[in-house]
Enzyme design. Structure first.
Site: not given
Length: 612
Positions: A326, A369, A382
């Site tokens: 990420s 989320h 997310c």
């Protein structure tokens, strides 16, 4: 009266005198031959035999040049030299039955058994192509004295004092500084034309290898008179060696030690930059190896332990490439904003998964989320938000921005073994796999998975440019080159390679999102938060293998666990430090890498040595 008349006869020659005359003639003849021979040798062939005599009695000995020193930014020694006594054996004299006699005497003096000593000598002869074979290094003075006292009875045995490389930080600076070792036969074939000799040392990794030509120095020569057994009788002339040039780094030795200590018991890497000019403040990889051992030599058991270690201590993980997880979402977000695919206010609903045709792509949080905008998506990392963004951007746009940001090529640091990583696109897949690109692959790349690979060094360079207004600096870690007297020969300064293809507004939003990722209510990187300094950062958890169902990383075998990442900068308003932490098979970035970054940053700002 008649007298008796007898003819007068010459007296008969004395036999003894005859012999004397013959001997005299013979002696004279032989002396004449000798004189003629001497005339031939001294007058006619005099020049030739004079040269031969000199060649036999005079010998040139190479004097090793100490390598240049390596210092950190504060003048702390990272690599230097200490005197060392080395036991050398002349393979021309120490061979056959006579050689065994010499080895037996030597073994007795050294307190070792003859078979072991001979075996070590045979191995050394095979390993080193030099005329004089190094049998043992770092002899203590008492042993040196015992050997030299019996020098007359040990032809072919020599004690040589030579500069030995010394690394004060040991394994903590191993992957940055590198190490030296003696040349082997293959090295000698390649390097003999450059003045290298069989028993020379050469830089094998890190800075030692990269700056070999600067550090190695210039050898000296000593002309000596030797006897028939090769023993030195008189020094005729000396040309002193010249120490190599020295390096002053931008790196801080204390940062190296702290970073390595924080990785204790783990496999991974830490890189630290000054974002204001791109200078490297620290680069460490764990576990490491004590570089001093490469000079002394490893036992077979020690070497086997190193090569079979699943954490690969010989590899510098700071320059190797991995899936970034990420952390790459910051690049995807930058591309999305610049291509106007998204606006900061636009929201996406995350139910915990994203559907693309028949395929389901999961978010790391199974229950989702809810509604998230750009800043919230960075804060909570997310996946669904970035899946959607990736689909709308397309792989070609993502790849274009990634390459413009420095991914997919080496950083320019010039470090040995540095990988270029990989930025995949349609053309790449068609060329390598002969099949077309699939949309689902774009989604994986958008969140730092799939075929995408980056190095910790690349990620640090990228974050440096994001937090410094988009300026892309070429990473550098040598600030000065010094001559043997300590005078500055060359000074280095920052080099700007270009700018990120992003507006200031875009970069400002990315920084705000990363500040929330550390300080927000649902921050994934909250373990790096500091009390008095605002930190910004981004976590990353990179899957090593594809999983059909959710399995906790800690429940998997070590080599199947996720890689953990965290990149950070501080202070948020005017950053002066950027750090990237990578923990190989460490699990989640928020729990494995972020705390390490937090401890390092705490040390940087407060000066208190962290507890591990």
């Amino acid at each position: 009266m008649f007298l008796n008349y007898q003819p007068i006869q010459s007296p008969e020659e004395d036999p003894f005198n005859k012999r004397i005359r013959i001997v005299t003639l013979l002696v004279g003849f032989f002396f004449l031959i000798l004189l003629l021979k001497l005339f031939f040798l001294q007058v006619i062939k005099g020049d030739y035999y004079r040269k031969v005599a000199l060649k036999r009695s005079l010998k040139v000995i190479t004097l090793k040049a100490p390598r240049g020193n390596i210092y950190d930014r504060r003048g702390v020694l990272l690599a230097g030299n200490i005197p060392s006594y080395t036991l050398l054996l002349d393979r021309k004299l120490v061979r056959g039955p006579e050689g065994d006699k010499i080895l037996k005497k030597l073994a007795q003096i050294m307190g070792e058994d003859f078979p072991s000593l001979k075996q070590n000598y045979i191995i050394a002869c095979k390993k080193y192509p030099a005329e004089k074979v190094p049998l043992k290094t770092d002899l203590d003075r008492n042993l040196v004295a015992r050997i030299e006292a019996r020098e007359y009875f040990l032809p072919g045995v020599e004690i040589q004092v030579e500069p030995k490389r010394y690394y004060p930080l040991g394994e903590k600076a191993f992957h940055l500084i590198g190490y030296v070792s003696r040349l082997n036969a293959m090295d000698l074939k390649k390097l003999a034309s450059k003045g290298y000799e069989a028993d020379d040392f050469i830089g094998r990794a890190g800075i030692e290898a990269q700056y070999e030509d600067i550090l190695r120095g210039k050898k000296g020569r000593e002309l000596v008179e030797v006897d028939a057994k090769g023993r030195i009788k008189k020094i005729v002339a000396v040309e002193e060696p010249t120490i190599g040039e020295s390096l002053v780094l931008t790196v801080d030795s204390t940062f190296l030690e702290v970073a390595y200590d924080l990785l204790k018991g783990k496999s991974g890497a830490i890189v630290v930059f000054n974002p204001r000019d791109g200078r490297l403040l620290a680069m460490t990889s764990a576990p490491g190896v004590d570089p001093n051992k490469f000079i002394e030599g490893f036992s077979s058991k020690e070497w086997q332990k190193i090569t079979k270690n699943i954490h690969h201590p010989l590899l510098n993980k700071a320059v190797l490439s991995y899936h970034p997880g990420s952390t790459f979402k910051i690049l995807t977000a930058m591309a999305g904003l610049e291509e106007k695919v998204i606006t900061p206010q636009e929201t996406v609903f995350c139910p915990g998964y994203y559907r693309l045709g028949r395929r389901i792509f999961r978010c790391w949080r199974s229950w989702g989320h809810g509604k998230v905008d750009l800043l919230k998506a960075i804060e909570v990392s997310c996946d669904v938000y970035f899946y959607k963004l990736g689909e709308e951007l397309g792989i070609e746009n993502i790849a274009r921005y990634a390459r413009a940001a420095g991914f997919g090529k080496r950083t320019g640091l010039g470090f040995p073994g540095e990988k270029s990583g990989l930025v995949p696109d349609k053309a790449w897949k068609l060329k390598v796999f002969k099949v077309p690109w699939q949309k689902g692959e774009t989604l994986n790349v958008a969140i730092g998975q799939g075929a995408l690979r980056v190095t910790p060094l690349q990620l640090g360079k990228f974050l440096t440019s994001v937090v410094d207004g988009g300026v892309i600096y070429r990473p550098w870690y040598v600030s000065q080159i010094l001559d043997p007297y300590g005078e500055v020969l060359k000074e280095f300064s920052p080099v700007i390679e270009g700018k990120l293809p992003a507006k200031k507004r875009t970069l400002k939003l990315l920084k705000e999102g990363m500040v929330l990722a550390v300080n927000g209510k649902e921050a994934t990187g909250k373990a790096s938060k500091l009390k008095d300094v605002t930190v910004g950062g981004k976590t990353g958890t990179a899957q090593v293998i594809g999983m059909k169902k959710r399995v906790k990383s800690e429940d998997l075998s070590y080599l199947k666990r996720d890689h953990a990442w965290f990149m950070a900068f501080a202070p948020a308003k005017n950053p002066e430090i950027v750090i990237v932490v990578f923990v190989e098979h460490g699990g989640h970035g928020g729990s494995a890498a972020a705390p390490i970054a937090g401890k390092f940053l705490k040390f940087y700002f407060e000066g208190k040595w962290p507890t591990t």
